[in-house]
Design a protein around this motif. Structure first.
Motif, PDB file in Angstrom:
ATOM      1  N   LEU A 169      23.773 129.596  23.591  1.00  0.00           N
ATOM      2  CA  LEU A 169      23.506 128.824  24.803  1.00  0.00           C
ATOM      3  C   LEU A 169      24.199 127.460  24.731  1.00  0.00           C
ATOM      4  O   LEU A 169      24.786 126.993  25.716  1.00  0.00           O
ATOM      5  N   PHE A 170      24.108 126.825  23.578  1.00  0.00           N
ATOM      6  CA  PHE A 170      24.751 125.525  23.390  1.00  0.00           C
ATOM      7  C   PHE A 170      26.265 125.640  23.532  1.00  0.00           C
ATOM      8  O   PHE A 170      26.901 124.837  24.230  1.00  0.00           O
ATOM      9  N   LEU A 171      26.857 126.643  22.904  1.00  0.00           N
ATOM     10  CA  LEU A 171      28.307 126.823  22.960  1.00  0.00           C
ATOM     11  C   LEU A 171      28.768 127.086  24.391  1.00  0.00           C
ATOM     12  O   LEU A 171      29.831 126.592  24.807  1.00  0.00           O
ATOM     13  N   ASP A 172      28.002 127.854  25.138  1.00  0.00           N
ATOM     14  CA  ASP A 172      28.370 128.102  26.534  1.00  0.00           C
ATOM     15  C   ASP A 172      28.408 126.786  27.316  1.00  0.00           C
ATOM     16  O   ASP A 172      29.239 126.601  28.207  1.00  0.00           O
ATOM     17  N   GLY A 173      27.540 125.837  26.948  1.00  0.00           N
ATOM     18  CA  GLY A 173      27.526 124.537  27.613  1.00  0.00           C
ATOM     19  C   GLY A 173      28.696 123.650  27.228  1.00  0.00           C
ATOM     20  O   GLY A 173      28.975 122.660  27.921  1.00  0.00           O
ATOM     21  N   LEU A 174      29.381 123.984  26.130  1.00  0.00           N
ATOM     22  CA  LEU A 174      30.533 123.190  25.689  1.00  0.00           C
ATOM     23  C   LEU A 174      31.827 123.592  26.394  1.00  0.00           C
ATOM     24  O   LEU A 174      32.810 122.858  26.352  1.00  0.00           O
ATOM     25  N   ARG A 175      31.821 124.740  27.034  1.00  0.00           N
ATOM     26  CA  ARG A 175      33.065 125.235  27.622  1.00  0.00           C
ATOM     27  C   ARG A 175      33.531 124.378  28.800  1.00  0.00           C
ATOM     28  O   ARG A 175      32.730 123.814  29.537  1.00  0.00           O
ATOM     29  N   ALA A 176      34.843 124.292  28.922  1.00  0.00           N
ATOM     30  CA  ALA A 176      35.459 123.618  30.066  1.00  0.00           C
ATOM     31  C   ALA A 176      35.845 124.681  31.094  1.00  0.00           C
ATOM     32  O   ALA A 176      36.186 125.808  30.724  1.00  0.00           O
ATOM     33  N   PRO A 177      35.771 124.351  32.385  1.00  0.00           N
ATOM     34  CA  PRO A 177      35.427 123.022  32.918  1.00  0.00           C
ATOM     35  C   PRO A 177      33.927 122.741  32.801  1.00  0.00           C
ATOM     36  O   PRO A 177      33.110 123.646  32.905  1.00  0.00           O
ATOM     37  N   ALA A 178      33.587 121.483  32.562  1.00  0.00           N
ATOM     38  CA  ALA A 178      32.195 121.087  32.416  1.00  0.00           C
ATOM     39  C   ALA A 178      31.457 121.241  33.738  1.00  0.00           C
ATOM     40  O   ALA A 178      32.006 120.968  34.803  1.00  0.00           O
ATOM     41  N   ARG A 179      30.210 121.666  33.658  1.00  0.00           N
ATOM     42  CA  ARG A 179      29.393 121.858  34.866  1.00  0.00           C
ATOM     43  C   ARG A 179      28.418 120.710  35.073  1.00  0.00           C
ATOM     44  O   ARG A 179      27.551 120.786  35.940  1.00  0.00           O
ATOM     45  N   SER A 180      28.534 119.668  34.258  1.00  0.00           N
ATOM     46  CA  SER A 180      27.634 118.530  34.386  1.00  0.00           C
ATOM     47  C   SER A 180      28.329 117.287  33.858  1.00  0.00           C
ATOM     48  O   SER A 180      29.393 117.366  33.235  1.00  0.00           O
ATOM     49  N   THR A 181      27.710 116.142  34.101  1.00  0.00           N
ATOM     50  CA  THR A 181      28.212 114.876  33.559  1.00  0.00           C
ATOM     51  C   THR A 181      27.219 114.379  32.513  1.00  0.00           C
ATOM     52  O   THR A 181      26.016 114.259  32.796  1.00  0.00           O
ATOM     53  N   LEU A 182      27.705 114.104  31.321  1.00  0.00           N
ATOM     54  CA  LEU A 182      26.836 113.659  30.242  1.00  0.00           C
ATOM     55  C   LEU A 182      26.647 112.151  30.284  1.00  0.00           C
ATOM     56  O   LEU A 182      27.587 111.404  30.556  1.00  0.00           O
ATOM     57  N   GLU A 183      25.436 111.715  30.032  1.00  0.00           N
ATOM     58  CA  GLU A 183      25.169 110.283  29.949  1.00  0.00           C
ATOM     59  C   GLU A 183      25.624 109.743  28.604  1.00  0.00           C
ATOM     60  O   GLU A 183      25.677 110.457  27.609  1.00  0.00           O
ATOM     61  N   GLY A 184      25.961 108.460  28.559  1.00  0.00           N
ATOM     62  CA  GLY A 184      26.361 107.834  27.309  1.00  0.00           C
ATOM     63  C   GLY A 184      27.760 108.242  26.888  1.00  0.00           C
ATOM     64  O   GLY A 184      28.565 108.710  27.698  1.00  0.00           O
ATOM     65  N   THR A 185      28.037 108.042  25.594  1.00  0.00           N
ATOM     66  CA  THR A 185      29.365 108.356  25.062  1.00  0.00           C
ATOM     67  C   THR A 185      29.261 109.427  23.988  1.00  0.00           C
ATOM     68  O   THR A 185      28.189 109.666  23.431  1.00  0.00           O
ATOM     69  N   ALA A 186      30.392 110.049  23.704  1.00  0.00           N
ATOM     70  CA  ALA A 186      30.428 111.091  22.678  1.00  0.00           C
ATOM     71  C   ALA A 186      30.031 110.507  21.322  1.00  0.00           C
ATOM     72  O   ALA A 186      30.388 109.377  20.984  1.00  0.00           O
ATOM     73  N   ALA A 187      29.295 111.290  20.554  1.00  0.00           N
ATOM     74  CA  ALA A 187      28.782 110.820  19.263  1.00  0.00           C
ATOM     75  C   ALA A 187      29.727 111.174  18.122  1.00  0.00           C
ATOM     76  O   ALA A 187      30.314 112.252  18.103  1.00  0.00           O
ATOM     77  N   THR A 188      29.860 110.241  17.192  1.00  0.00           N
ATOM     78  CA  THR A 188      30.637 110.478  15.978  1.00  0.00           C
ATOM     79  C   THR A 188      29.688 110.575  14.794  1.00  0.00           C
ATOM     80  O   THR A 188      28.489 110.273  14.893  1.00  0.00           O
ATOM     81  N   LEU A 189      30.204 110.967  13.640  1.00  0.00           N
ATOM     82  CA  LEU A 189      29.376 110.999  12.441  1.00  0.00           C
ATOM     83  C   LEU A 189      28.955 109.595  12.033  1.00  0.00           C
ATOM     84  O   LEU A 189      27.891 109.405  11.445  1.00  0.00           O
ATOM     85  N   GLU A 190      29.774 108.600  12.355  1.00  0.00           N
ATOM     86  CA  GLU A 190      29.396 107.213  12.066  1.00  0.00           C
ATOM     87  C   GLU A 190      28.159 106.812  12.864  1.00  0.00           C
ATOM     88  O   GLU A 190      27.282 106.112  12.375  1.00  0.00           O
ATOM     89  N   ASP A 191      28.086 107.284  14.121  1.00  0.00           N
ATOM     90  CA  ASP A 191      26.914 107.011  14.937  1.00  0.00           C
ATOM     91  C   ASP A 191      25.671 107.618  14.319  1.00  0.00           C
ATOM     92  O   ASP A 191      24.588 107.013  14.328  1.00  0.00           O
ATOM     93  N   LEU A 192      25.818 108.815  13.777  1.00  0.00           N
ATOM     94  CA  LEU A 192      24.675 109.499  13.168  1.00  0.00           C
ATOM     95  C   LEU A 192      24.204 108.779  11.909  1.00  0.00           C
ATOM     96  O   LEU A 192      23.008 108.761  11.622  1.00  0.00           O
ATOM     97  N   LYS A 193      25.136 108.201  11.144  1.00  0.00           N
ATOM     98  CA  LYS A 193      24.743 107.455   9.962  1.00  0.00           C
ATOM     99  C   LYS A 193      23.831 106.294  10.331  1.00  0.00           C
ATOM    100  O   LYS A 193      22.870 105.998   9.653  1.00  0.00           O
ATOM    101  N   GLY A 194      24.136 105.664  11.458  1.00  0.00           N
ATOM    102  CA  GLY A 194      23.340 104.520  11.874  1.00  0.00           C
ATOM    103  C   GLY A 194      21.911 104.903  12.206  1.00  0.00           C
ATOM    104  O   GLY A 194      21.004 104.076  12.119  1.00  0.00           O
ATOM    105  N   CYS A 195      21.675 106.175  12.563  1.00  0.00           N
ATOM    106  CA  CYS A 195      20.330 106.607  12.909  1.00  0.00           C
ATOM    107  C   CYS A 195      19.421 106.651  11.693  1.00  0.00           C
ATOM    108  O   CYS A 195      18.203 106.657  11.835  1.00  0.00           O
ATOM    109  N   HIS A 196      20.005 106.717  10.487  1.00  0.00           N
ATOM    110  CA  HIS A 196      19.190 106.851   9.283  1.00  0.00           C
ATOM    111  C   HIS A 196      18.920 105.515   8.617  1.00  0.00           C
ATOM    112  O   HIS A 196      18.259 105.463   7.600  1.00  0.00           O
ATOM    113  N   LYS A 197      19.491 104.434   9.136  1.00  0.00           N
ATOM    114  CA  LYS A 197      19.325 103.130   8.496  1.00  0.00           C
ATOM    115  C   LYS A 197      17.985 102.503   8.883  1.00  0.00           C
ATOM    116  O   LYS A 197      17.470 102.767   9.939  1.00  0.00           O
TER     117      LYS A 197
END
Length: 217
Positions: free
Chosen positions: A189-217
């Motif tokens: 289900l998740f992978l189907d949502g990743l396919r282009a063309p996108a059927r929705s607009t995502l809020e915020g910005t794309a996440a990087t692994l650096e962003d995820l590191k900040g969540c654990h601090k």
């Protein structure tokens, strides 16, 4: 003529090193399975039993539980990276990304994620190198799919990893064994949502692994 009496020692030394390496690998693999099944507090006696080694052998390789957990997590990260690298030249970019997601799920990253975040030292050079390699290999897969117009352009590797870890993590009170039947459905289900063309607009910005590191601090 003088005989070299030390010559026979080299093959024996090599055999001992090979045996030690195999034992270490067995311990890490057994620990990964046991931790997924029972959690990070699984008795180390159980890990040794599954690995087919004695307790003394386990402690000879790993001084404490923290070091064993660290090596388990590093081994999983490296295997996932190798899987991504092996798919880098597949002719169907999105198909390669799909295979990577399902192969990474086989490593039980969701069950291991809480353990990793509690144990890892983000300043550990070995951890940093493993993280960088994983990000580079995964980003390459995603970039190929985006360049081919198959993957929506408003996502990044952090988004993929968040979904992968969350969707493969057993729910509280649910046994990890047998949970895979839900994982496969939800990942698709998740992978189907990743396919282009996108059927929705995502809020915020794309996440990087650096962003995820900040969540654990």
């Amino acid at each position: 003529m003088t005989l070299d009496v030390t010559a026979p020692a080299r093959p024996r030394t090599m055999r001992l090193r090979a045996d030690a390496s195999r034992n270490r690998e067995r311990i890490v693999n057994a620990a990964c399975e046991a931790i997924v099944e029972y959690g990070p507090d699984v008795p180390l006696d159980e890990v040794a039993r599954r690995a087919g080694v004695g307790n003394a052998t386990l402690y000879r390789h790993f001084s404490d539980r923290g070091e064993l957990i660290r090596q388990v997590a590093l081994a999983v990260m490296r295997r996932i990276t190798q899987r991504a690298e092996a798919l880098a030249e597949e002719p169907d970019p999105f198909g390669a990304l799909e295979r990577f997601v399902f192969q990474a799920a086989e490593e039980r990253v969701g069950a291991l994620c809480p353990m990793v975040s509690d144990t890892f030292d983000g300043h550990d050079p070995e951890v940093a190198q493993a993280t960088e390699s994983l990000q580079r290999a995964t980003t390459a897969l995603m970039t190929r799919a985006q360049d081919a117009g198959q993957l929506r352009t408003d996502v990044a590797v952090g988004d993929l990893m968040v979904a992968l870890t969350q969707l493969t993590r057993p729910l509280p009170g649910v046994c990890a064994i047998g949970f895979d039947r839900f994982v496969q459905r939800h990942l698709q289900l998740f992978l189907d949502g990743l396919r282009a063309p996108a059927r929705s607009t995502l809020e915020g910005t794309a996440a990087t692994l650096e962003d995820l590191k900040g969540c654990h601090k």
